[in-house]
Design an enzyme around this catalytic site. Sequence first.
Site, PDB file in Angstrom:
ATOM      1  N   GLY A 105      -2.718  27.866   9.407  1.00  0.00           N
ATOM      2  CA  GLY A 105      -3.986  27.530   8.760  1.00  0.00           C
ATOM      3  C   GLY A 105      -4.284  28.431   7.571  1.00  0.00           C
ATOM      4  N   ARG A 163       4.901  16.305   2.367  1.00  0.00           N
ATOM      5  CA  ARG A 163       4.754  15.028   1.663  1.00  0.00           C
ATOM      6  C   ARG A 163       5.521  14.957   0.350  1.00  0.00           C
ATOM      7  NH1 ARG A 163      -1.577  14.610   1.614  1.00  0.00           N
ATOM      8  NH2 ARG A 163      -1.331  16.835   2.035  1.00  0.00           N
TER       9      ARG A 163
HETATM   10  C1  UD1 Z   1      -7.835  22.656   2.206  1.00  0.00           C
HETATM   11  C2  UD1 Z   1      -9.256  22.972   2.670  1.00  0.00           C
HETATM   12  C3  UD1 Z   1     -10.156  21.778   2.338  1.00  0.00           C
HETATM   13  C4  UD1 Z   1     -10.109  21.496   0.867  1.00  0.00           C
HETATM   14  C5  UD1 Z   1      -8.682  21.285   0.402  1.00  0.00           C
HETATM   15  C6  UD1 Z   1      -8.626  21.209  -1.108  1.00  0.00           C
HETATM   16  C7  UD1 Z   1      -9.005  24.371   4.669  1.00  0.00           C
HETATM   17  C8  UD1 Z   1      -9.054  24.416   6.132  1.00  0.00           C
HETATM   18  N1  UD1 Z   1      -9.230  23.189   4.087  1.00  0.00           N
HETATM   19  O1  UD1 Z   1      -7.393  21.548   2.958  1.00  0.00           O
HETATM   20  O2  UD1 Z   1     -11.486  22.080   2.708  1.00  0.00           O
HETATM   21  O3  UD1 Z   1     -10.881  20.346   0.552  1.00  0.00           O
HETATM   22  O4  UD1 Z   1      -7.848  22.400   0.802  1.00  0.00           O
HETATM   23  O5  UD1 Z   1      -7.367  20.851  -1.536  1.00  0.00           O
HETATM   24  O6  UD1 Z   1      -8.791  25.401   4.028  1.00  0.00           O
HETATM   25  N2  UD1 Z   1      -1.485  27.099   3.271  1.00  0.00           N
HETATM   26  C9  UD1 Z   1      -0.881  28.237   3.714  1.00  0.00           C
HETATM   27  N3  UD1 Z   1      -0.749  28.450   5.061  1.00  0.00           N
HETATM   28  C10 UD1 Z   1      -1.213  27.570   5.966  1.00  0.00           C
HETATM   29  C11 UD1 Z   1      -1.842  26.381   5.515  1.00  0.00           C
HETATM   30  C12 UD1 Z   1      -1.965  26.184   4.152  1.00  0.00           C
HETATM   31  O7  UD1 Z   1      -0.442  29.081   2.918  1.00  0.00           O
HETATM   32  O8  UD1 Z   1      -1.066  27.846   7.157  1.00  0.00           O
HETATM   33  C13 UD1 Z   1      -1.628  26.882   1.832  1.00  0.00           C
HETATM   34  C14 UD1 Z   1      -0.874  25.653   1.346  1.00  0.00           C
HETATM   35  O9  UD1 Z   1       0.434  25.980   0.907  1.00  0.00           O
HETATM   36  C15 UD1 Z   1      -1.731  25.189   0.174  1.00  0.00           C
HETATM   37  C16 UD1 Z   1      -3.131  25.630   0.585  1.00  0.00           C
HETATM   38  O10 UD1 Z   1      -2.977  26.636   1.539  1.00  0.00           O
HETATM   39  O11 UD1 Z   1      -1.384  25.848  -1.021  1.00  0.00           O
HETATM   40  C17 UD1 Z   1      -3.964  24.476   1.127  1.00  0.00           C
HETATM   41  O12 UD1 Z   1      -3.318  23.927   2.231  1.00  0.00           O
HETATM   42  P1  UD1 Z   1      -3.435  22.401   2.578  1.00  0.00           P
HETATM   43  O13 UD1 Z   1      -2.791  22.143   3.887  1.00  0.00           O
HETATM   44  O14 UD1 Z   1      -3.012  21.578   1.423  1.00  0.00           O
HETATM   45  O15 UD1 Z   1      -5.022  22.297   2.746  1.00  0.00           O
HETATM   46  P2  UD1 Z   1      -5.855  21.000   3.028  1.00  0.00           P
HETATM   47  O16 UD1 Z   1      -5.616  20.555   4.413  1.00  0.00           O
HETATM   48  O17 UD1 Z   1      -5.632  20.053   1.948  1.00  0.00           O
END
Ligand code: UD1
Length: 457
Positions: A76, A13
């Site tokens: 994830g 995004r």
């Molecule tokens: C996540 C939480 C959600 C919370 C929100 C707060 C989970 C499943 N959900 O959702 O409960 O309210 O954050 O902002 O954890 N990342 C990785 N590898 C991945 C996926 C993500 O390193 O495979 C990192 C991203 O770079 C980021 C963080 O984890 O820094 C959160 O990822 P994002 O996809 O933004 O999480 P949300 O779906 O917003």
Amino acid sequence: MNIVILTAGGGTRMRSARPKALHPLAGRPLLTHVLETARALQPVKQVVVVSENADDIRRVVAAPDIDFAVQPQPLGTGHALQCALSRLNPALPILVLYGDVPLICAATLKRLIQAAGSNRYGILTAILDRPAGYGRIVRDSAGCVLRIVEDRDANGAERAVDEINTGIVSIPAGRAAGWLAALNTHNAQGERYLTDTVECAVADGVEIVTVQPEDRWEIFGVNSQAQRTQLERIVQRNIAHALLNDGVRLADAARIDVRGALKCGRDVSIDVNCVFEGRVVLGDGVCIGPNCVLKNAVIDAGAVIRAFTHIEEANIGARSVIGPYARLRPGAALDAEVHIGNFVEVKSAHLKQGAKVNHLSYIGDADIGARVNLGAGAITCNYDGARKHRTVIEDDVFIGSDTQLVAPVRVARGATIAAGTTVWKDVPERALALNEKTQIARLGYRRPEKSSKKDFK
Ligand code: UD1
Ligand code: CA
């Protein structure tokens, strides 16, 4: 304690080729803010989870106390943490932070860590007016946390919950490996959710504790440029209030941008729309006019910087007066009481006490003595097309307007240069230097005139 910082998600995004963790906030990458806060907690291990091809991130934040773990595909948040496990100390709890949640405060994290200890599961939660998009905290009738449900997986009742998961959690020592290995992808996003480990903890009889941040903005994430600018305003407001608390007189707390470290002495005043980058030090009583840009600069006590002045990698001596519209470039070193006026550019030049360059000049690669006065339009010709050369002007020299100093050249102490002189040979002490020129007056001269439009009719 172990700290793991997740950065391997998509970040689509932001609509940018730059990794999200490296987008700037107050002049520094988002991830740098998180790492600074993490360091304040003195973790035993600090691991940043990156995607493959994250060389830029590694280069920007590389440090001896930081380890990197690769998550080959964004499967994830649970999978991301799993990728870091082999680099952690299994006897210590794990604090999980996000590379895109940059404003989280160390004090809040300390409360979470303390509440969790090493055997409880700690969750940083917040009550939001508009919880949409976040994971929700599901509690039983007694108020005990049962699980976290993601927005996209939630039913109507769960969506109505206004307590959200900030994502920041403290996982008890020795438990993460088992819980993460048990995660499945039976959810709307087909991902391995870190949040599902809460249910595992409940099943294992582990106590869940929740802690809230002091300020709501601490938990705001950056997912888009719009959110980044919102956080930028919050950081700038915080910086402005810290300056006000230190006694700095800001004309308007909402119109200052500090992209680095600004250190101010007593009774400093800063007018509107100034930008400070890198390390800037303002001494006691310094006065900065409106619309100035200062980058890596030291301004000594009592100096006045007038409107629209640019100063980069330069030192300004005490009680000097600079601008308006002056440009001081790298290597400009001014002693006390130097005056630099409008449309004057100074680069790699040392000006001694009381020197004055007040109008329309270029002073580059030069040593200017004490009390020297350079008239309007005086210019050092420092570049011969291949190399730079120095101009030396000794103390008490007077340089007339529109003088060109063709470097290398030296004007000795007390000399005077007549207006309009091209100085291409050294000038001896106390001499007057001038170029002989003649002035002719042609009497009765008729200036060419434009033919008037009437002639064409
Ligand atoms: C996540 C939480 C959600 C919370 C929100 C707060 C989970 C499943 N959900 O959702 O409960 O309210 O954050 O902002 O954890 N990342 C990785 N590898 C991945 C996926 C993500 O390193 O495979 C990192 C991203 O770079 C980021 C963080 O984890 O820094 C959160 O990822 P994002 O996809 O933004 O999480 P949300 O779906 O917003
Ligand atoms: Ca997501």
